[in-house]
Design an enzyme around this catalytic site. Structure first.
Site, mmCIF file in Angstrom:
data_model
loop_
_atom_site.group_PDB
_atom_site.id
_atom_site.type_symbol
_atom_site.label_atom_id
_atom_site.label_comp_id
_atom_site.label_asym_id
_atom_site.label_seq_id
_atom_site.Cartn_x
_atom_site.Cartn_y
_atom_site.Cartn_z
ATOM 1 N N SER A 12 -0.206 9.373 2.918
ATOM 2 C CA SER A 12 1.142 9.889 2.696
ATOM 3 C C SER A 12 1.508 10.031 1.226
ATOM 4 O O SER A 12 2.402 10.805 0.876
ATOM 5 C CB SER A 12 2.173 8.992 3.391
ATOM 6 N N SER B 92 -12.149 -0.650 -6.290
ATOM 7 C CA SER B 92 -11.438 -0.750 -7.565
ATOM 8 C C SER B 92 -12.363 -1.363 -8.602
ATOM 9 O O SER B 92 -13.307 -2.090 -8.260
ATOM 10 C CB SER B 92 -10.201 -1.639 -7.397
ATOM 11 N N TYR C 44 -6.580 -9.527 -4.458
ATOM 12 C CA TYR C 44 -6.891 -8.095 -4.496
ATOM 13 C C TYR C 44 -8.340 -7.860 -4.918
ATOM 14 O O TYR C 44 -9.079 -7.102 -4.279
ATOM 15 C CB TYR C 44 -5.932 -7.409 -5.469
ATOM 16 N N THR D 238 -10.923 -8.675 -2.167
ATOM 17 C CA THR D 238 -11.052 -7.681 -1.099
ATOM 18 C C THR D 238 -11.783 -6.442 -1.598
ATOM 19 O O THR D 238 -12.601 -5.858 -0.872
ATOM 20 C CB THR D 238 -9.681 -7.266 -0.541
ATOM 21 N N LYS D 239 -11.528 -6.042 -2.824
ATOM 22 C CA LYS D 239 -12.176 -4.840 -3.343
ATOM 23 C C LYS D 239 -13.656 -5.075 -3.614
ATOM 24 O O LYS D 239 -14.485 -4.168 -3.466
ATOM 25 C CB LYS D 239 -11.462 -4.362 -4.611
#
Length: 245
Positions: free
Chosen positions: A15, A143, A156, A159-160
């Protein structure tokens, strides 16, 4: 040069930001596009109108990708609409803006980040692979934090980093029919990073980048579309850094 006519793509988190740019770029290259959103329905509908204006088929669906049942429902709807997919872009995710050392990080924040940035990718990638045609392409959005860490954002970064390992594992599993790669952007000029750009932060960050600028969403979408195209048919298991140097 890149022609994706006759192919269908599913982009999660489509989106806004990188997902929006990727969905539009795939459509301009000729692909029909399905995109998911979590809460930005109006923004997703705006993207859908643009894709329709380009002359491509489009489908949108909302829901929390951290919920397995929701993912299975959405992907079944994509299969019903398009008869399967050729391209999957796992882009949906969050970046908690609050700088929090691990020693002070709450269980709630850790689990929320892992659910949104890892579990959601697991569920959606698994479901997408089940409806993917032969000669498909998967691109996961990781990332630079997944490679070198990010202080005060260990949730973060963890997870990346996991997405990079997932990419390399899947590249072996899915060969030779499907290529699996990931992109590792650095700073991107999107709403997700807006808080870090306040009070001169944007200028300070840009000054530390060799190309002296922060990437736009299109700067990231372009390499993603390349990895989804026949031009990248002999590339799999790779991490493409998009960080300005």
């Amino acid at each position: 040069m890149i022609d994706l006519a006759g192919r269908s793509a599913l982009v999660t988190g489509g989106s806004r930001g990188v997902g929006r740019a990727t969905a539009l770029m795939l459509a301009r290259a000729g692909a029909d596009v399905a995109l998911t959103y979590r809460s930005q329905q109006e923004a997703a509908e705006s993207v859908a109108r643009e894709i329709t204006a380009i002359g491509r088929r489009v489908w949108i669906g909302g829901g929390d990708l951290g919920d397995r049942g929701t993912v299975d429902r959405l992907v079944q709807e994509v299969e019903d609409q398009f008869g399967g997919i050729d391209i999957f872009v796992g882009n949906a995710g969050i970046w908690p803006p609050e700088e929090t050392p691990l020693r002070d990080m709450s269980d709630e924040r850790w689990h929320a980040t892992v659910t949104a940035d890892l579990d959601a990718v697991f569920y959606s990638t698994r479901a997408a692979l089940r409806i993917m045609h032969g000669d498909g392409a998967v691109v996961l959005v990781s990332s630079t934090a997944g490679q070198r860490g990010e202080a005060n954002h260990a949730d973060y970064a963890a997870t990346k980093g996991a997405l990079i390992s997932l990419t390399k594992s899947l590249a072996i599993e899915c060969a030779p029919r499907i290529t699996v790669n990931c992109v590792a952007p650095g700073w991107i000029d999107t709403a997700m990073s807006e808080s870090a750009y306040q009070s001169g932060g944007k200028e300070r960050i840009a000054a530390g980048i060799p190309l002296q600028r922060i990437a736009t969403a299109d700067d990231v979408a372009g390499p993603i579309v390349f990895l989804c195209s026949p031009l990248a048919r002999h590339i799999t298991g790779e991490v493409l850094n998009i960080n300005g140097g």
